[in-house]
Enzyme design. Structure first.
Site, PDB file in Angstrom:
ATOM      1  N   LYS A  53      61.045  54.477  65.311  1.00  0.00           N
ATOM      2  CA  LYS A  53      60.112  53.355  65.140  1.00  0.00           C
ATOM      3  C   LYS A  53      59.018  53.812  64.189  1.00  0.00           C
ATOM      4  O   LYS A  53      58.677  54.996  64.153  1.00  0.00           O
ATOM      5  CB  LYS A  53      59.484  52.974  66.485  1.00  0.00           C
ATOM      6  CG  LYS A  53      58.914  51.569  66.522  1.00  0.00           C
ATOM      7  CD  LYS A  53      59.952  50.527  66.878  1.00  0.00           C
ATOM      8  CE  LYS A  53      59.400  49.128  66.731  1.00  0.00           C
ATOM      9  NZ  LYS A  53      60.325  48.120  67.244  1.00  0.00           N
ATOM     10  N   ASP A  95      59.384  44.281  62.627  1.00  0.00           N
ATOM     11  CA  ASP A  95      58.849  44.173  63.996  1.00  0.00           C
ATOM     12  C   ASP A  95      57.585  43.319  63.858  1.00  0.00           C
ATOM     13  O   ASP A  95      57.461  42.566  62.866  1.00  0.00           O
ATOM     14  CB  ASP A  95      58.548  45.560  64.579  1.00  0.00           C
ATOM     15  CG  ASP A  95      58.243  45.538  66.072  1.00  0.00           C
ATOM     16  OD1 ASP A  95      59.170  45.361  66.874  1.00  0.00           O
ATOM     17  OD2 ASP A  95      57.050  45.666  66.455  1.00  0.00           O
TER      18      ASP A  95
HETATM   19  P1  NDP Z   1      55.988  38.597  65.106  1.00  0.00           P
HETATM   20  O1  NDP Z   1      54.998  39.343  64.312  1.00  0.00           O
HETATM   21  O2  NDP Z   1      56.930  37.687  64.418  1.00  0.00           O
HETATM   22  O3  NDP Z   1      55.279  37.781  66.253  1.00  0.00           O
HETATM   23  C1  NDP Z   1      54.487  38.406  67.216  1.00  0.00           C
HETATM   24  C2  NDP Z   1      53.883  37.360  68.113  1.00  0.00           C
HETATM   25  O4  NDP Z   1      53.234  38.000  69.204  1.00  0.00           O
HETATM   26  C3  NDP Z   1      52.838  36.512  67.426  1.00  0.00           C
HETATM   27  O5  NDP Z   1      52.822  35.239  68.006  1.00  0.00           O
HETATM   28  C4  NDP Z   1      51.558  37.284  67.739  1.00  0.00           C
HETATM   29  O6  NDP Z   1      50.390  36.502  67.695  1.00  0.00           O
HETATM   30  C5  NDP Z   1      51.835  37.731  69.141  1.00  0.00           C
HETATM   31  N1  NDP Z   1      51.061  38.960  69.430  1.00  0.00           N
HETATM   32  C6  NDP Z   1      51.071  40.111  68.719  1.00  0.00           C
HETATM   33  N2  NDP Z   1      50.219  40.995  69.243  1.00  0.00           N
HETATM   34  C7  NDP Z   1      49.662  40.377  70.290  1.00  0.00           C
HETATM   35  C8  NDP Z   1      48.700  40.765  71.240  1.00  0.00           C
HETATM   36  N3  NDP Z   1      48.132  41.990  71.194  1.00  0.00           N
HETATM   37  N4  NDP Z   1      48.376  39.867  72.225  1.00  0.00           N
HETATM   38  C9  NDP Z   1      48.968  38.644  72.271  1.00  0.00           C
HETATM   39  N5  NDP Z   1      49.867  38.220  71.380  1.00  0.00           N
HETATM   40  C10 NDP Z   1      50.212  39.075  70.415  1.00  0.00           C
HETATM   41  O7  NDP Z   1      56.798  39.733  65.934  1.00  0.00           O
HETATM   42  P2  NDP Z   1      58.225  39.634  66.609  1.00  0.00           P
HETATM   43  O8  NDP Z   1      58.449  38.272  67.140  1.00  0.00           O
HETATM   44  O9  NDP Z   1      59.203  40.227  65.695  1.00  0.00           O
HETATM   45  O10 NDP Z   1      58.053  40.681  67.827  1.00  0.00           O
HETATM   46  C11 NDP Z   1      57.593  40.259  69.121  1.00  0.00           C
HETATM   47  C12 NDP Z   1      58.012  41.317  70.147  1.00  0.00           C
HETATM   48  O11 NDP Z   1      59.449  41.466  70.127  1.00  0.00           O
HETATM   49  C13 NDP Z   1      57.460  42.721  69.919  1.00  0.00           C
HETATM   50  O12 NDP Z   1      57.272  43.351  71.174  1.00  0.00           O
HETATM   51  C14 NDP Z   1      58.610  43.416  69.189  1.00  0.00           C
HETATM   52  O13 NDP Z   1      58.549  44.825  69.329  1.00  0.00           O
HETATM   53  C15 NDP Z   1      59.794  42.831  69.930  1.00  0.00           C
HETATM   54  N6  NDP Z   1      61.073  42.908  69.250  1.00  0.00           N
HETATM   55  C16 NDP Z   1      61.241  42.343  68.006  1.00  0.00           C
HETATM   56  C17 NDP Z   1      62.476  42.400  67.398  1.00  0.00           C
HETATM   57  C18 NDP Z   1      62.755  41.685  66.126  1.00  0.00           C
HETATM   58  O14 NDP Z   1      63.943  41.595  65.767  1.00  0.00           O
HETATM   59  N7  NDP Z   1      61.784  41.135  65.443  1.00  0.00           N
HETATM   60  C19 NDP Z   1      63.599  43.165  67.999  1.00  0.00           C
HETATM   61  C20 NDP Z   1      63.338  43.617  69.347  1.00  0.00           C
HETATM   62  C21 NDP Z   1      62.106  43.525  69.905  1.00  0.00           C
HETATM   63  P3  NDP Z   1      49.310  36.726  66.527  1.00  0.00           P
HETATM   64  O15 NDP Z   1      49.806  35.907  65.385  1.00  0.00           O
HETATM   65  O16 NDP Z   1      48.035  36.239  67.110  1.00  0.00           O
HETATM   66  O17 NDP Z   1      49.276  38.207  66.231  1.00  0.00           O
END
Ligand code: NDP
Length: 451
Positions: free
Chosen positions: A130, A170
């Protein structure tokens, strides 16, 4: 029998804490795995003799570097970048890159540790890694993001490669950032290889990679419900986040007949009692990916919905919940509230969104609970398929990839069931995922001797 220095769980966890000061998320992730593994390895002498648990909780290497870039006003900005190469026993390091101001070395160590078991669970040959930076892409212009990504890659390129380490996206890293990073890698090395996944379809990306994590988490949820003779038809779903994983989970839940009533971001959540349609979800995708706006804007577009600032959605009554935002976003009290409100199943789209207390609440209530390392593995699985397509220089058709994703999620579910069945019809999916993932990596490590 030769035994490890850390024969009891508490002693082992204390040792991890001592060796990793100021990295509570990493300790939390190791503790969760160790709690489940300890019983399993108790009578397996080789794992003790070869100190497998101790070794698996130590990354192969952590690379830390300075990332300088120039903002639009001509100011020099300095960020820190990392790549954690956790374990390559079963394949090249593989795992996403996160750009978020909260990122620390400890965050990335926890994510790389989790990734190692997740990747093993997919059945594909991928190790765990990562990376990321404390860079905040929010509010930056496209050019600023481009300059940052290029500077980040100016160091990272030495450490990655199609057979060495293959990063992906991510939080904060989507198609735009992958494009800038791949472009810079290609420029620096004069090579066009499958060194990153999540690429655009024009330059080696795979169909359904974008959808795969959210879709996969929903398939896993469906598999769990099926063990109780149920499906998603008419079920009310509460989802957190509004990024890649959340919007695609919302899309698949809706396709399968469920009613999604919430989405969120780090400022609050929206509640739409009428349920989200494909049109509303498309609007959210546009809001987040193109306009780069906030979820609060949803209420202006869709009357009848409400916005709740500084709140998480876990108090909204539901049948199923999918936390899809970030780590430790669902705490013990939230878990108790969900259970009290009749939630039957939780599938983690995010990595470690439920804290340890919450995990124990779900386990004690014996509801269906899928940990992220099993439920969200669909994303990395399709990344693995992107690597295969890049190596073979071919592109598979969408139907083929959709079928493979379902097969892989079915396989992960079966592996969790194999080690997680507790009797009385209850499956501890956390335990099942931890043991199945650990066993594959640990057995490969045994084969290599002491390295
Ligand atoms: P994105 O950046 O597309 O979206 C993240 C979302 O989570 C946004 O809505 C963001 O809101 C919110 N968020 C981020 N940080 C926080 C926080 N501290 N508190 C509350 N909300 C928060 O990321 P992904 O959708 O790709 O990833 C989401 C999760 O899924 C993560 O845990 C990631 O590790 C996991 N994941 C992702 C994969 C992928 O293929 N993308 C694969 C496997 C796991 P805001 O806009 O306000 O930051």
């Amino acid at each position: 029998m030769a035994v490890s220095d850390h024969v009891d769980l508490n002693g082992f966890v204390e040792g991890v804490k001592k060796r990793n000061p100021g990295q509570p998320e990493f300790v939390q992730a190791v503790q969760e795995v160790a709690e489940d593994i300890f019983d399993f390895i108790q009578d397996k002498e080789a794992y003790h003799r070869e100190q497998i648990l101790r070794r698996i909780a130590e990354p192969d290497r952590v690379i830390s570097f300075r990332v300088c870039w120039e903002d639009d006003a001509g100011n020099i900005r300095v960020q820190r970048g990392w790549r954690v190469q956790n374990n390559n026993s079963i394949g090249p390091y593989k795992g996403g890159i996160r750009f978020h101001p909260s990122v620390t070395e400890g965050t990335l160590k926890f994510l790389a540790f989790e990734q190692t078991f997740k990747n093993a669970l997919t059945g594909l040959p991928m190790g765990g890694g990562k990376g990321g930076s404390n860079f905040n892409p929010k509010g930056k212009s496209d050019r600023e993001v481009m300059r940052f990504c290029q500077s980040f890659m100016n160091e990272l390129y030495r450490h990655i490669g199609a057979d060495i380490d293959v990063p992906a996206g991510d939080i904060g890293v989507g198609a735009r950032e992958i494009g800038y990073m791949f472009g810079q890698y290609k420029r620096l090395t004069n090579e066009f290889t499958g060194v990153l996944t999540g690429k655009g379809l024009e330059y080696g990306g795979s169909l359904i990679r974008t959808e795969a994590t959210g879709y996969g988490a929903t398939y896993f949820l469906l598999n769990m419900l099926k063990t109780k003779g149920e499906d998603l038809q008419g079920k009310v779903a509460v989802i957190s986040g509004s990024g890649n994983v959340a919007t695609h989970a919302a899309e698949k839940v809706t396709m399968l007949g469920g009613k999604v009533v919430t989405l969120s971001d780090s400022d609050g959540f929206v509640h739409d009692p009428a349920g989200m349609t494909q049109e509303k979800i498309n609007w959210v995708k546009q809001l987040k990916n193109v306009r780069r706006g906030r979820i609060s804007e949803y209420v202006d577009a869709f009357p009848g919905s409400s916005y709740h600032a500084d709140k998480t959605p876990w108090g909204v009554p539901c049948d199923v919940a999918l936390p899809c935002a970030t780590q430790n976003e669902l705490l013990g009290a939230d878990a108790r509230l969900l259970v009290a409100n009749g939630c039957k199943a939780v599938s983690e789209g995010a990595n470690m969104p439920t804290d340890l207390e919450g995990v124990h609440v779900f386990k004690d209530a014996r509801i269906l609970f899928a940990p992220g390392k099993a439920a969200n593995a669909g994303g990395v699985a399709v990344s693995g398929l992107e690597m295969s397509q890049n190596s073979a220089r071919i592109s598979w058709k969408e139907e083929e990839l959709q079928r493979l994703l379902i097969d892989i999620m079915d396989g992960i579910h079966a592996r969790c069931m194999e080690y997680g069945q507790q009797g009385g019809g209850y499956c501890d999916y956390v335990k099942g995922a931890n043991i199945a993932g650990f066993k594959k990596v640990a057995d490969a490590m045994l084969a290599y001797g002491v390295v």
